[in-house]
Design an enzyme around this catalytic site. Sequence first.
Site, short mmCIF file in Angstrom:
data_model
loop_
_atom_site.label_atom_id
_atom_site.label_comp_id
_atom_site.label_asym_id
_atom_site.label_seq_id
_atom_site.Cartn_x
_atom_site.Cartn_y
_atom_site.Cartn_z
CG ASP A 94 -1.71 1.24 1.37
OD1 ASP A 94 -2.30 1.66 0.35
OD2 ASP A 94 -1.76 1.82 2.47
CG ASP A 138 -1.50 8.40 1.84
OD1 ASP A 138 -0.49 8.81 2.44
OD2 ASP A 138 -2.47 9.12 1.57
CE LYS A 153 -5.08 -1.18 -1.04
NZ LYS A 153 -3.91 -0.52 -0.46
CG ASP A 180 -1.78 2.65 6.37
OD1 ASP A 180 -2.17 2.16 5.29
OD2 ASP A 180 -2.16 3.77 6.78
#
Lengths: 305, 305
Positions: A27, A29, A223, A248
């Site tokens: 991922d 960000d 996702k 995250d």
Amino acid sequence: MSATPSRLTTIRDFTILLDKYDTWMFDCDGVLWRGSEIIEGVIEVLHILRCRRKKIIFVTNNAAKSRKSYKSKFDKLGLEVHVDEIYGSAHAAAVYLSSVVKLPKSKKVYVIGMKGLEEELEEEGVSYLGGTDPHDNTLHPFSLDEFHLDPDVAAVVCGLDMSINYTKIAKAFQYLTRNSGCQFIAANEDSTYPASNGILPGAGAVMAPLRHMLGRDPICTGKPSAIMLDCIKAKVKFDPKRTLMVGDRLNTDIEFGHNGGLSTLLVLTGVTSESDISGPNASPTIPDFVVTSLGDLRILDREVA
Amino acid sequence: MSATPSRLTTIRDFTILLDKYDTWMFDCDGVLWRGSEIIEGVIEVLHILRCRRKKIIFVTNNAAKSRKSYKSKFDKLGLEVHVDEIYGSAHAAAVYLSSVVKLPKSKKVYVIGMKGLEEELEEEGVSYLGGTDPHDNTLHPFSLDEFHLDPDVAAVVCGLDMSINYTKIAKAFQYLTRNSGCQFIAANEDSTYPASNGILPGAGAVMAPLRHMLGRDPICTGKPSAIMLDCIKAKVKFDPKRTLMVGDRLNTDIEFGHNGGLSTLLVLTGVTSESDISGPNASPTIPDFVVTSLGDLRILDREVA
């Protein structure tokens, strides 16, 4: 998936990880950067992985940007990547329409979304209306009398749309209820997204009025949906058992890994904190591994050198 | 509340109804009129009730109009009513803020809604921002950098807003998450409303992004909420046992009657059809009585005369 995640802190821990996984999915960000700032050590870690000939894939739910325009974000931060390594939820929505729905050339989709989503649809040869069309980007009162229902609209696709308005919602609703079999697709369900200085409405918030009106959920291509992984599988060969998903967010990144049979590594540089994974309020979604920051792995360069 | 509703068709049926109930509460759209057309016989029926000195109350979830501007709709259709007989969900929201929340004079509400909601807030002396303010009615990209969080905003109130946009949703979300204790209030949850030529997004659709982002429901002041009945009770004396709620929607009007201990009469001139109240797909919400149309009761004028 283990009952409690393993905390990785030492060179030895990281070396085991490096040996165990050939394909690393990231991922972006909250993992590689926060807003416009790169997370310390990330450039070095990606360099280490490339030196070890790891397959690297970036998996983002950002539905506002096409992969091409998303690449410029990497460029700006000094991260060397190839556009083919980037997979976004807007791209997944377009591929889903062209490859799974197999939308006939004569059919169109109505877009609630921005330029990036339109670019991905164009790339897949999917005709569309709505989106950035000035006629639909208006606060002028919407009237059904002036509305022409295009019978060829066979799907409504929603992404993040910072020009969301009543006309777009009303038009999308007409297509979804009056064009028989019209599909309801969302790039992702993320209710919010982290801007550099706060939290803003995400693609999930933008499609919420339609979900409420229809009383049903859209097909989500981002996702944690398997549709996103299918898009990657169509282009890249990888062994799920030797693939690590790094993220995250528990409900998107880690769930995405679980759904695809991948191993999962949680970083704490984004939206998830210690209290989300341990203690009385811990989430039921448990990653295999946890590191404080992806940048921690840069101590491996001593090993590589 | 009975297991199956009684079908009323004869003068005898209607006479019993007339004797049994002193206070008659009416939903408007789908009961008195459809779009811009009055339902046949309604003027005569209201005349009969007034001749019999029945208390008449109109209860609408329309949150776009103030009671004053809603009265002009009655006037246009030739229905003589007094503004004090009209209770709307925007009015209920304003009364809830002034009388239940008891918002201090120094505090304000952020409005997602139209002029009618603002007028009702003004009537109750509630300060507001947002709403029809041109600064918030824009499709210009919203930036948190340019946003000033007013610390005095203690509630967000949502009604139908045909100028809904990203800026309004983003600002409301900031207040609800950053101003401690900020209340989330919606005039009603109706996902859609019937326009004269189709179905359009309602107040419930407009507040859906906030509900999705917050992960919680607003306090709703319109039907079927008891808050609406409390507003009426504050102004009108009536005996619930001798009060009849007349409506066309099971999940708003009939539920509203049930929640308030009123008897209920369903009309089939609006959104509810035979299959919704009988057969395998019947709703669990069962009215006490059913008539095809409120206009059917006009045969009573033979009795009255």
